[in-house]
Design a protein around this motif. Sequence first.
Motif, mmCIF file in Angstrom:
data_model
loop_
_atom_site.group_PDB
_atom_site.id
_atom_site.type_symbol
_atom_site.label_atom_id
_atom_site.label_comp_id
_atom_site.label_asym_id
_atom_site.label_seq_id
_atom_site.Cartn_x
_atom_site.Cartn_y
_atom_site.Cartn_z
ATOM 1 N N ASP A 52 1.748 -18.443 -6.338
ATOM 2 C CA ASP A 52 0.383 -18.137 -6.598
ATOM 3 C C ASP A 52 0.046 -17.871 -8.147
ATOM 4 O OD1 ASP A 52 -2.484 -17.456 -5.843
ATOM 5 O OD2 ASP A 52 -1.897 -15.256 -6.153
ATOM 6 N N ARG A 53 0.909 -17.126 -8.685
ATOM 7 C CA ARG A 53 0.570 -16.844 -10.256
ATOM 8 C C ARG A 53 1.778 -16.070 -10.635
ATOM 9 N NH1 ARG A 53 -2.681 -13.373 -7.395
ATOM 10 N NH2 ARG A 53 -2.284 -11.010 -7.851
ATOM 11 N N TYR A 54 2.204 -16.202 -12.055
ATOM 12 C CA TYR A 54 3.311 -15.174 -12.460
ATOM 13 C C TYR A 54 2.498 -13.939 -13.207
ATOM 14 C CZ TYR A 54 5.794 -19.563 -12.145
ATOM 15 O OH TYR A 54 6.454 -20.650 -11.763
ATOM 16 N N VAL A 55 3.300 -12.827 -13.023
ATOM 17 C CA VAL A 55 2.549 -11.962 -13.444
ATOM 18 C C VAL A 55 3.614 -10.794 -14.157
ATOM 19 C CG1 VAL A 55 0.737 -11.714 -11.744
ATOM 20 C CG2 VAL A 55 2.821 -10.447 -11.234
ATOM 21 N N ALA A 56 3.331 -9.823 -14.820
ATOM 22 C CA ALA A 56 4.000 -8.594 -15.558
ATOM 23 C C ALA A 56 3.848 -7.481 -14.459
ATOM 24 C CB ALA A 56 3.764 -8.339 -16.665
ATOM 25 N N VAL A 57 4.661 -6.799 -14.108
ATOM 26 C CA VAL A 57 4.558 -5.645 -13.165
ATOM 27 C C VAL A 57 4.603 -4.458 -14.311
ATOM 28 C CG1 VAL A 57 5.535 -4.204 -11.097
ATOM 29 C CG2 VAL A 57 5.653 -6.883 -11.143
ATOM 30 N N LEU A 58 3.651 -3.875 -14.139
ATOM 31 C CA LEU A 58 3.683 -2.392 -15.083
ATOM 32 C C LEU A 58 3.949 -1.369 -14.482
ATOM 33 C CD1 LEU A 58 0.158 -3.582 -16.712
ATOM 34 C CD2 LEU A 58 2.755 -4.239 -17.519
ATOM 35 N N THR A 59 4.431 -0.168 -15.184
ATOM 36 C CA THR A 59 4.674 0.938 -14.393
ATOM 37 C C THR A 59 3.396 1.865 -14.985
ATOM 38 O OG1 THR A 59 6.872 0.927 -15.156
ATOM 39 C CG2 THR A 59 6.170 3.003 -14.830
ATOM 40 N N PRO A 60 2.649 2.132 -13.729
ATOM 41 C CA PRO A 60 1.291 2.844 -13.907
ATOM 42 C C PRO A 60 1.188 3.904 -14.816
ATOM 43 C CG PRO A 60 1.712 2.163 -11.608
ATOM 44 C CD PRO A 60 2.877 1.919 -12.387
ATOM 45 N N GLU A 61 2.286 4.904 -14.569
ATOM 46 C CA GLU A 61 2.208 6.272 -15.163
ATOM 47 C C GLU A 61 2.367 5.951 -16.726
ATOM 48 O OE1 GLU A 61 4.023 6.492 -11.267
ATOM 49 O OE2 GLU A 61 4.338 5.219 -12.959
ATOM 50 N N LYS A 62 3.149 5.047 -17.160
ATOM 51 C CA LYS A 62 3.046 4.652 -18.621
ATOM 52 C C LYS A 62 1.910 4.211 -19.259
ATOM 53 C CE LYS A 62 8.007 4.716 -18.690
ATOM 54 N NZ LYS A 62 9.256 4.702 -19.467
ATOM 55 N N ILE A 63 0.908 3.727 -18.497
ATOM 56 C CA ILE A 63 -0.364 3.082 -19.246
ATOM 57 C C ILE A 63 -1.501 4.180 -18.868
ATOM 58 C CG2 ILE A 63 0.499 1.013 -19.841
ATOM 59 C CD1 ILE A 63 -0.784 0.065 -17.016
ATOM 60 N N GLY A 64 -1.102 5.384 -18.216
ATOM 61 C CA GLY A 64 -2.136 6.138 -17.892
ATOM 62 C C GLY A 64 -2.890 6.025 -16.557
ATOM 63 N N TYR A 65 -2.158 5.782 -15.445
ATOM 64 C CA TYR A 65 -2.736 5.338 -14.081
ATOM 65 C C TYR A 65 -1.564 6.096 -13.087
ATOM 66 C CZ TYR A 65 -6.621 2.538 -15.661
ATOM 67 O OH TYR A 65 -7.703 2.302 -16.040
ATOM 68 N N PRO A 66 -1.501 7.470 -13.407
ATOM 69 C CA PRO A 66 -0.183 8.170 -12.465
ATOM 70 C C PRO A 66 -0.569 8.371 -11.042
ATOM 71 C CG PRO A 66 -1.365 9.641 -13.646
ATOM 72 C CD PRO A 66 -2.235 8.319 -14.194
ATOM 73 N N PHE A 112 -5.300 2.078 -4.221
ATOM 74 C CA PHE A 112 -6.034 2.366 -5.614
ATOM 75 C C PHE A 112 -5.037 2.693 -6.572
ATOM 76 C CE2 PHE A 112 -9.772 3.184 -2.939
ATOM 77 C CZ PHE A 112 -10.594 2.755 -3.397
ATOM 78 N N SER A 113 -5.205 2.374 -7.737
ATOM 79 C CA SER A 113 -4.423 3.174 -9.062
ATOM 80 C C SER A 113 -5.354 3.746 -9.846
ATOM 81 C CB SER A 113 -3.693 1.977 -9.780
ATOM 82 O OG SER A 113 -2.700 2.563 -10.502
ATOM 83 N N VAL A 114 -5.433 4.929 -9.953
ATOM 84 C CA VAL A 114 -6.594 5.738 -10.747
ATOM 85 C C VAL A 114 -5.844 6.662 -11.911
ATOM 86 C CG1 VAL A 114 -8.086 5.367 -9.010
ATOM 87 C CG2 VAL A 114 -6.598 7.426 -9.135
ATOM 88 N N ARG A 115 -6.547 7.133 -12.565
ATOM 89 C CA ARG A 115 -6.198 7.936 -13.878
ATOM 90 C C ARG A 115 -6.069 9.488 -13.354
ATOM 91 N NH1 ARG A 115 -10.376 5.062 -17.980
ATOM 92 N NH2 ARG A 115 -11.491 5.402 -15.910
ATOM 93 N N HIS A 116 -7.086 9.938 -12.474
ATOM 94 C CA HIS A 116 -7.126 10.957 -12.225
ATOM 95 C C HIS A 116 -8.100 11.321 -10.873
ATOM 96 C CE1 HIS A 116 -10.915 10.796 -14.228
ATOM 97 N NE2 HIS A 116 -10.068 10.492 -15.528
#
Length: 158
Positions: A52-66, A112-116
């Motif tokens: 379907d597509r190529y993606v990078a899997v990010l660590t949410p906590e490291k970019i402000g979405y804990p 959901f992935s949210v900041r707070h």
Amino acid sequence: MVTTLDNYDLKLLKEIQRNAHTPQTELASRVSLSPAAVNRRLRRLADESVIDRYVAVLTPEKIGYPLTIVSMIEVESEQIDLLDGMKRTFAECAQIQQCYYVAGEWDFVVIFSVRHMEEYNELTRSLFFANNNVKRFKTLVSMSRVKVGLEIPIVLTV
């Protein structure tokens, strides 16, 4: 249409699910093909929408979405146009990582992935309370991420 996949295709898919950034020369070595054959197969698998597509899997906590929140939604009506409208709205929401239309007591499961918590509260107002087709919803707040992935199990044919 189901695409016919041989063991080389399956091995390639297994490898690129682990790391889509693996060089084609290394993939070729791992699956016993030439780099040119790997390139042709990957292009075909993408053209046939197996990939379907190529993606990078990010660590949410490291970019402000804990905060990961799972919401289950029950709708008032399952009229196609109302459901399609909800699906579009959910698909357009950047904080929604996954959305499933499901059978059973609930109609949708949304992750959901949210900041707070305040951000989630605002989303419930715009996505749930402002939608006349939402009958009720239930919220589960993740305490820790045990396993997160999108890898499809690959079984080689005999």
